[in-house]
Write an enzyme that holds these catalytic residues in place. Sequence first.
Site, PDB file in Angstrom:
ATOM      1  N   ALA A   8       0.898  -0.855   0.097  1.00  0.00           N
ATOM      2  CA  ALA A   8      -0.071   0.197  -0.550  1.00  0.00           C
ATOM      3  C   ALA A   8       1.044   1.299  -0.090  1.00  0.00           C
ATOM      4  CB  ALA A   8      -1.017   0.161   1.050  1.00  0.00           C
TER       5      ALA A   8
ATOM      6  N   ASN B 119      -0.451  -7.241   7.097  1.00  0.00           N
ATOM      7  CA  ASN B 119       1.416  -7.255   6.922  1.00  0.00           C
ATOM      8  C   ASN B 119       1.682  -5.940   6.760  1.00  0.00           C
ATOM      9  OD1 ASN B 119       3.783  -7.690   5.829  1.00  0.00           O
ATOM     10  ND2 ASN B 119       3.067 -10.121   5.137  1.00  0.00           N
TER      11      ASN B 119
ATOM     12  N   GLY C 244       4.136  -4.281   5.634  1.00  0.00           N
ATOM     13  CA  GLY C 244       4.506  -4.769   3.860  1.00  0.00           C
ATOM     14  C   GLY C 244       3.482  -4.484   2.959  1.00  0.00           C
ATOM     15  N   GLU C 245       2.368  -5.221   3.465  1.00  0.00           N
ATOM     16  CA  GLU C 245       1.778  -5.149   2.196  1.00  0.00           C
ATOM     17  C   GLU C 245       0.251  -3.629   2.062  1.00  0.00           C
ATOM     18  OE1 GLU C 245       0.812  -9.194   0.389  1.00  0.00           O
ATOM     19  OE2 GLU C 245       1.647 -10.082   2.610  1.00  0.00           O
ATOM     20  N   MET C 246      -0.859  -4.227   2.746  1.00  0.00           N
ATOM     21  CA  MET C 246      -2.392  -3.607   2.977  1.00  0.00           C
ATOM     22  C   MET C 246      -2.194  -2.737   4.512  1.00  0.00           C
ATOM     23  SD  MET C 246      -4.923  -6.243   2.076  1.00  0.00           S
ATOM     24  CE  MET C 246      -6.204  -5.069   0.881  1.00  0.00           C
TER      25      MET C 246
END
Length: 328
Positions: free
Chosen positions: A98, A138, A140-142
């Site tokens: 994101a 996470n 590093g993700e959402m």
Amino acid sequence: MNLNRLTTSFFLLVILGLVACGPSQETKDLQLKAKQMFGALPNKMPGSENDTEALISLGKKLYFETKLSQNNTQSCNSCHNVEGKAAGVDNLPTSPGAFGKSGDRNSPTVLNAGFHFAQFWDGRAPDLKAQAKGPILNPGEMAMPSEAEVIKKLKAEADYPALFAKAFPDAKDALTYDNLAGAIAAFERTLVSSSRFDDFVNGDHKALSPEEQAGLNTFVASGCSSCHNGNLFGGNSYRKIGQVNAYGTTDLGRFNVTKDPSDKFFFKVPSLRNVALTGPYFHDGKVASLEEAVKKMAYHQLGQTMKDEDTTKIVKFLGSLSDKTKTN
């Protein structure tokens, strides 16, 4: 007999001849072998028999919901695109989160994922529901900070409380993180692909061209099916990448989950369903073309230097595993 009757009789003979001219013995033998070794993909995923229309509808809405990310920019579909001709991936080596930072592993396709024996490259989630819980939290993700913050965000929306209540009618508190993941999993269980290979296994001898049939024979004869087997052509075991010739990677794979030294560099064998549509390849996304992927797998996994003509045959066959709705 007049000319019209002669013409009609001629065409009837031609049609009867075509009908009588069925598949060759080689094709029939190959169909039987394909059915025994691989089989067609089922029409429904395990667990889908309990999925209601309301649950699937909610899951689809959540799958495309960017509010599940901290800055409202990213949804499940951002990395696992299922819209139009997209085959459940973003076709990037690794996916940006994101806030723009890319991850370490290639995003696998969500198509047919519910048939796999475990989720993620390292198998850290046992099923779709468990998998759906991970990326949202996470960093590093959402990048959502907590389950509670996710639920707070959704409860602030006008439509979600009622949609969850409809999808989970027996729940005292329907809008929970566990139910969110369950709904997304229900939608993902609808993402079953249907290919020409399945048509071939199910009896349509014309579904695969002679070149694709030759590729299937080469695929089996070369030993590819030792790992890519079953109706998914993979997705049912872990194997060490570089089991014959070392593959350069610092990613320890399954070891990061089990901490068992014997699991170092082991990854879930990817399914080859839709593989022609889901590049780039491998856990690190560093292989751009399917031809290169086939050659590298032959070398690293089987200890073979594959000839160009055999590579071409196999790649031709692999195209028959693509979802027909994504290729037409």
